[in-house]
Design a protein around this motif. Structure first.
Motif, mmCIF file in Angstrom:
data_model
loop_
_atom_site.group_PDB
_atom_site.id
_atom_site.type_symbol
_atom_site.label_atom_id
_atom_site.label_comp_id
_atom_site.label_asym_id
_atom_site.label_seq_id
_atom_site.Cartn_x
_atom_site.Cartn_y
_atom_site.Cartn_z
ATOM 1 N N ASP A 203 46.646 -37.285 104.764
ATOM 2 C CA ASP A 203 46.982 -36.177 103.773
ATOM 3 C C ASP A 203 48.746 -36.199 103.825
ATOM 4 O OD1 ASP A 203 46.421 -34.462 101.656
ATOM 5 O OD2 ASP A 203 46.370 -32.687 102.935
ATOM 6 N N ASP A 204 49.402 -37.205 103.439
ATOM 7 C CA ASP A 204 50.875 -37.329 103.448
ATOM 8 C C ASP A 204 51.158 -38.279 102.667
ATOM 9 O OD1 ASP A 204 53.350 -38.493 104.307
ATOM 10 O OD2 ASP A 204 53.400 -36.630 105.644
ATOM 11 N N LEU A 205 52.195 -37.690 101.452
ATOM 12 C CA LEU A 205 52.638 -38.698 100.539
ATOM 13 C C LEU A 205 53.445 -40.164 100.997
ATOM 14 C CD1 LEU A 205 53.885 -36.613 97.351
ATOM 15 C CD2 LEU A 205 51.778 -37.973 97.619
ATOM 16 N N ASP A 206 53.883 -40.019 101.953
ATOM 17 C CA ASP A 206 54.297 -41.260 102.536
ATOM 18 C C ASP A 206 53.234 -42.366 103.213
ATOM 19 O OD1 ASP A 206 57.257 -40.998 101.992
ATOM 20 O OD2 ASP A 206 57.412 -39.576 103.763
ATOM 21 N N VAL A 207 52.479 -41.702 104.009
ATOM 22 C CA VAL A 207 51.187 -42.409 104.393
ATOM 23 C C VAL A 207 50.414 -42.924 103.098
ATOM 24 C CG1 VAL A 207 48.861 -41.932 105.668
ATOM 25 C CG2 VAL A 207 51.220 -41.093 106.469
ATOM 26 N N ILE A 208 50.143 -42.063 102.041
ATOM 27 C CA ILE A 208 49.549 -42.570 100.814
ATOM 28 C C ILE A 208 50.251 -43.671 100.334
ATOM 29 C CG2 ILE A 208 48.903 -41.756 98.750
ATOM 30 C CD1 ILE A 208 48.258 -39.151 99.862
ATOM 31 N N ALA A 209 51.576 -43.461 100.388
ATOM 32 C CA ALA A 209 52.351 -44.500 99.762
ATOM 33 C C ALA A 209 52.168 -46.017 100.443
ATOM 34 C CB ALA A 209 53.699 -44.319 99.407
#
Length: 519
Positions: free
Chosen positions: A162-168
């Motif tokens: 649940d983190d945009l950098d992880v998702i990216a």
């Protein structure tokens, strides 16, 4: 955090994920993995099946992408304070390798039930930069301890999903496969635990090729995302199955839920047998063995192909990881036949008289027997547990009718978890002494003291009338227990089960149990 970044995290969309994925620095450590045809499976299904081989990453899982991308964004002050993470295994390995490459100290909290192969790998990848803390029986326990340590040490928490950098970072998989396959593409199937991989891949594919379907796949007993999408909000599951341990999450992320709600076309549920069959399919085409979560997407792909026939383009399954405990292969091999519908399992009752067994064999026709269990226990009737090899759909129903035509009683147990996991090894266990017996299936943590805890908390006047356990290399033990509990103490039994805290299923009314074991 500036206002633009705060707004992106509050209301993430495909454009935001695509922009961050295009700028991601995952290839400092990650590989551009192959997109390979599954030739044998394609021929069998009559459709082009492609496998995105994330099991080929240095940590044998896609998780390295997101972990490294998040940690590479840290400033000098944050790096000095180090990072902390909670994981059952694959995310931990990604954080450990990223910490070693970036020279950042990492504290990684793992549940004590985490597979030893993953714990050893975390220590190996992280080297002197990584501290492993074993705490609790589940990911939730490990996460709570990680948050406590984060507050104590001032470290940055690297969330597994649940983190945009992880998702990216995970989204770069979608960018790769669109580059690798620019022809007709019908659907991409991705496994879902907390939702980071599905959210990332769905976002970039819908941004680049909105005509391509993106379908998530979950284990039927760990379906937090499917339940959340059906409810229209995040939900918390009471329990999750642990076979596909890499995706055993009780609640999905806030950002992953919003992205999946917006960009996923569907979420499919698959059972343990289907996952085992998919593991075998991947092995037959690649000679590699994925972990259960790594085969989830292919299990969903096969289910989709069976329901909708030949699509107008290729089907891609993301093989997300290969951190498999070797000892678990015995269980996988045992269940793959049923998952591929190549074995049917029955309980058949025949008269205990001359000629009955010959009529039973005649009813089987040309089918091969894969398992046969029988023990005399009644002067009038014989109860047989039998496994039968099948080659096509509809044969289970035909066999059932053949048995009934011979006036045999029959139960189709092919989809009965209790029968396949325990009763097949316990035929002949009826006893007139087992009065007031209640039957339960439990998942015990696979560690010392689990059984002792059960016995210590059990009422001293109750008797254990049946107990079956078989180790199959998982992170937990599956136990079948018969307890003799007087009817006036059933309330106490429910209190005991609630305070014990082990996942359990009441099987006292299971028809197979009543036929084969209950007096």
């Amino acid at each position: 955090m500036n206002a633009r970044l705060a707004e992106e995290e509050a209301t993430p969309d495909a454009a935001t994920v695509l922009r961050r994925a295009e700028a991601a620095c995952v290839y400092d450590v990650a590989q551009r993995t192959a997109l390979e045809p599954a030739s044998l499976l394609s021929a069998r299904l009559g459709v082009s099946v492609l496998l995105k081989r994330e099991d080929q990453q240095p940590v044998f899982s896609f998780k390295l992408r997101g972990a490294y991308n998040r940690m590479a964004q840290l400033d000098a002050v944050e790096r000095a304070h180090g990072v902390i993470a909670a994981s059952a295994g694959n995310h931990a390995q990604g954080v450990a390798l990223a910490a070693s490459r970036l020279k950042i100290h990492a504290t990684i909290v793992m549940p004590v039930t985490a597979p030893q192969v993953k714990v050893d790998a975390v220590r190996r990848f992280g080297g002197t930069y990584t501290e492993v803390v074993l705490h609790g029986d589940s990911y939730s326990d490990a996460q709570a301890e990680a948050q406590r340590l984060r507050e104590q040490r001032g470290a940055t928490f690297v969330h597994p999903f649940d983190d945009l950098d992880v998702i990216a970072g995970q989204a770069t998989i979608g960018l790769e496969l669109l580059t690798q396959h620019q022809g007709p593409l019908h659907a991409v199937f991705v496994p879902i635990g907390g939702g980071g991989l599905a959210a990332g891949v769905a976002s970039v594919i819908k941004a680049r090729r909105p005509d391509v379907r993106v379908i998530g796949v979950q284990a039927s007993d760990a379906d937090a995302m499917a339940c959340a999408l059906e409810a229209g909000e995040r939900v918390v599951l009471d329990e999750v199955g642990l076979f596909a341990d890499g995706t055993a999450v009780k609640q999905v992320g806030t950002q992953t839920f919003l992205l999946c709600q917006r960009y996923l076309d569907d979420v499919l549920r698959v059972d343990t047998d289907a996952i085992c069959a998919a593991i075998r399919d991947i092995y037959q085409d690649t000679r590699s063995i994925p972990e259960p979560s790594g085969a989830l997407a292919l299990a969903g792909l096969k289910q989709y192909a069976a329901a909708y026939g030949s699509p107008d383009g290729a089907l891609v399954a993301v093989v997300s990881g290969a951190n498999m405990n070797f000892d678990r292969l015995r269980f996988v091999a045992e269940r793959a036949e049923v998952g591929e519908q190549r074995e049917a399992v029955f309980a058949v009752t025949i008269p205990e008289q001359r000629g009955s067994f010959k009529r039973f064999c005649s009813a089987l026709g040309q089918h091969s027997i894969t398992e046969f269990n029988y023990r005399i226990g009644d002067l009038q009737a014989a109860h047989i547990f039998v496994g039968v090899q099948t080659t096509k759909r509809g044969e289970r129903e035909a066999l059932t009718e053949a048995f009934r035509a011979n006036d045999f009683g029959v139960l189709d147990l092919t989809d009965d978890e209790l029968a396949k996991l325990h009763l097949r090894h316990m035929i002949g266990g009826r006893s007139p002494l087992a009065r007031d017996e209640r039957l339960y299936r439990f998942d015990f943590p696979e560690r010392p003291g689990a059984l002792a805890r059960f016995l210590d908390r059990m009422h001293p006047d109750w008797n254990i009338s049946l107990f079956h356990y078989r180790n199959h290399g998982a992170d937990y033990g599956r136990i079948l227990v018969g307890l003799q509990v007087p009817p006036n103490e059933l309330g106490l039994l429910q209190d005991f089960l609630a305070t014990l805290g082990y996942p359990h299923v009441d099987e006292s009314d299971n028809p197979a149990y009543r036929l084969l074991l209950r007096a």
